[in-house]
Design an enzyme around this catalytic site. Structure first.
Site, mmCIF file in Angstrom:
data_model
loop_
_atom_site.group_PDB
_atom_site.id
_atom_site.type_symbol
_atom_site.label_atom_id
_atom_site.label_comp_id
_atom_site.label_asym_id
_atom_site.label_seq_id
_atom_site.Cartn_x
_atom_site.Cartn_y
_atom_site.Cartn_z
ATOM 1 N N SER A 150 0.815 -1.359 -0.133
ATOM 2 C CA SER A 150 -0.003 0.149 -0.048
ATOM 3 C C SER A 150 0.744 1.351 -0.110
ATOM 4 O O SER A 150 1.892 1.364 0.650
ATOM 5 C CB SER A 150 -0.880 -0.096 1.346
ATOM 6 O OG SER A 150 -1.315 1.291 1.514
ATOM 7 N N GLU A 152 0.344 3.803 1.713
ATOM 8 C CA GLU A 152 0.006 4.318 3.119
ATOM 9 C C GLU A 152 1.494 3.753 3.585
ATOM 10 O O GLU A 152 1.934 4.586 4.768
ATOM 11 C CB GLU A 152 -0.883 3.210 3.938
ATOM 12 C CG GLU A 152 -2.053 3.930 3.862
ATOM 13 C CD GLU A 152 -2.406 5.305 4.425
ATOM 14 O OE1 GLU A 152 -2.019 5.494 5.674
ATOM 15 O OE2 GLU A 152 -2.881 6.176 3.500
ATOM 16 N N TYR A 174 -1.618 0.388 10.728
ATOM 17 C CA TYR A 174 -1.878 -0.276 9.397
ATOM 18 C C TYR A 174 -0.572 -0.304 8.600
ATOM 19 O O TYR A 174 -0.165 -1.274 7.955
ATOM 20 C CB TYR A 174 -3.394 0.108 8.783
ATOM 21 C CG TYR A 174 -3.362 -0.083 7.257
ATOM 22 C CD1 TYR A 174 -3.878 -1.189 7.011
ATOM 23 C CD2 TYR A 174 -2.938 0.856 6.270
ATOM 24 C CE1 TYR A 174 -4.063 -1.761 5.550
ATOM 25 C CE2 TYR A 174 -3.177 0.143 5.019
ATOM 26 C CZ TYR A 174 -3.658 -0.900 4.553
ATOM 27 O OH TYR A 174 -3.842 -1.283 3.378
#
Ligand code: NAP
Ligand code: F7E
Length: 347
Positions: A150, A152, A174
């Protein structure tokens, strides 16, 4: 002697027939009940794959299959009970199915929840990847593996445009878990020669996006406001910027990665970034409403640590995979608003 030569001719013919009739490739998708799992299953079915999906048993399994039902493919995929936390179950599943390709899409994927459930997120989104890789290593090491990494992981961005060489700086439990998943994928590739690729995907959305994510929350609220079912939309940080694409485009990139001779890591993004507010304006104006009549900023929805901006460089995916995005952010948001209008009209 005549019988023996007849037998060997028959065997040779059978081998030839096997090669002539392409046996369907088998794919196993973890996270098949999620947004990407549904679109990826649809893509692989259209390519003639035998598609198996790992799903957590639940008392509401009929509801869990709703995305596959929306695409009309729930009867075409073979669901097997399983959980990323259960190594022995994963080994059994890989042993039984013998997949050619395994796509690991399962995760606790909602960033905001990861501060509430950091241990679960670490176990599923992080260590769960090792469980899947171990199952491959123990049961069928030639399985090609895709890991859903990801954007992120870039978090507090270290470069204005993020590519495969940009250093990571995760900003949530996460993202920390995804970073572990990314590096264990690289490590199993380098340690055991597993054909393991990591797709660093930037935000991708669709009408099948979970309602807790900002795009779908917005398009669902806009539809409800337009139909007189609601009056306001409460959001947190609307100045955050994201590089948004369509999930349908992004699952194609996953498949392309596993068709390469050599496994590798790829950024998948549109190369364009917009604020949450701009995305909202597109949704409101699509149905002829003014954003400022309905938007309420709620401090409680701000995150403990924010990822202020993400902007990906998909040059490598374009050069090596021939992948390009085909749906603009405007088209995406309008499609989502239309789908939510249709859902609420039906209800
Ligand atoms: P999603 O809709 O939240 O789907 C997540 C899937 O994981 C669901 O099928 C869920 O099953 C399953 N799952 C959760 N915990 C599990 C467990 N312990 N064992 C087995 N399955 C479990 O996510 P998505 O948007 O499709 O994203 C797919 C993957 O890409 C995720 O790994 C996500 O983190 C990653 N990713 C997404 C984006 C994006 O913008 N969408 C971007 C980059 C990376 P249930 O139905 O049972 O909950
Ligand atoms: O937030 C802001 C929020 O939850 C986007 C996951 O698929 O993509 C996703 O993670 C932005 C953030 O997605 C609300 O603060 C404002 O800045 O839609 P989101 P995300 O956190 O970017 C990445 C690539 C993944 O890997 C993840 O799995 O929107 N925002 N107000 C809000 N966000 C939400 N959810 N709700 C609000 O009310």
């Amino acid at each position: 002697t005549a019988l023996r030569s007849l037998l060997s001719i028959t065997r040779a013919k059978l081998r030839q027939d096997d090669q002539e009739f392409d046996v369907a490739k088998k794919a196993l998708i973890t996270g098949i009940t999620g947004q990407d799992g549904a679109y990826l299953a649809q893509l692989l079915l259209s390519k003639g794959y035998e598609v198996h999906g790992l799903a957590r048993r639940s008392s509401t399994s009929d509801v869990n299959l709703s995305r596959l039902q929306w695409l009309g493919i729930e009867k075409d995929v073979r669901i097997v009970d399983g959980d990323l936390l259960d190594l022995s179950g994963l080994v059994r599943t890989v042993t039984d199915i013998k997949p050619d390709e395994l796509y690991n899409l399962a995760a606790q994927s909602f960033v905001a929840s990861s501060w509430q459930q950091p241990v679960l997120t670490g176990n599923v989104t992080g260590l769960g990847v090792t469980n899947v890789l171990e199952a491959i290593r123990l049961a069928k090491p030639d399985t090609r593996f895709y890991q859903a990494s990801s954007s992120e992981m870039y978090g507090l961005v270290q470069q204005p445009v993020q590519s495969e060489t940009t250093p990571f700086y995760p900003r949530s439990p996460y993202a920390v878990a995804k970073l572990y998943g990314h590096w264990i994928t690289v490590n199993y590739r380098e340690s055991f020669g597993i054909h393991a690729s990591s797709g660093i995907l930037f935000n991708h959305e669709s009408p099948l996006r979970g309602i807790e994510f900002v795009t779908r929350k917005v398009t669902d609220s806009v539809a409800r406001i337009k139909l007189g079912l609601s009056k306001e939309l409460r959001l947190g940080n609307t100045s955050a910027k994201r590089d948004w694409g369509h999930a349908k485009d992004y699952v194609r990139a996953m498949w392309l990665m596993l068709q390469q001779d050599t496994p590798d890591d790829y950024v998948v993004a549109t190369g364009r970034t917009s604020t949450v507010r701009t995305m909202c304006e597109i949704a409101f104006s699509h149905v002829g409403l003014n954003i400022d009549d309905h938007l309420v900023i709620d401090e409680a929805l701000f995150r403990p640590a924010e990822v202020e901006i993400l902007l990906g460089d998909p040059a490598k995916a374009k050069a090596k995979l021939g992948w390009e995005t085909s749906i603009s952010m405007e088209e995406l948001i309008r499609e989502m608003v239309d789908a939510d209008m249709a859902r609420h009209r039906k209800a």
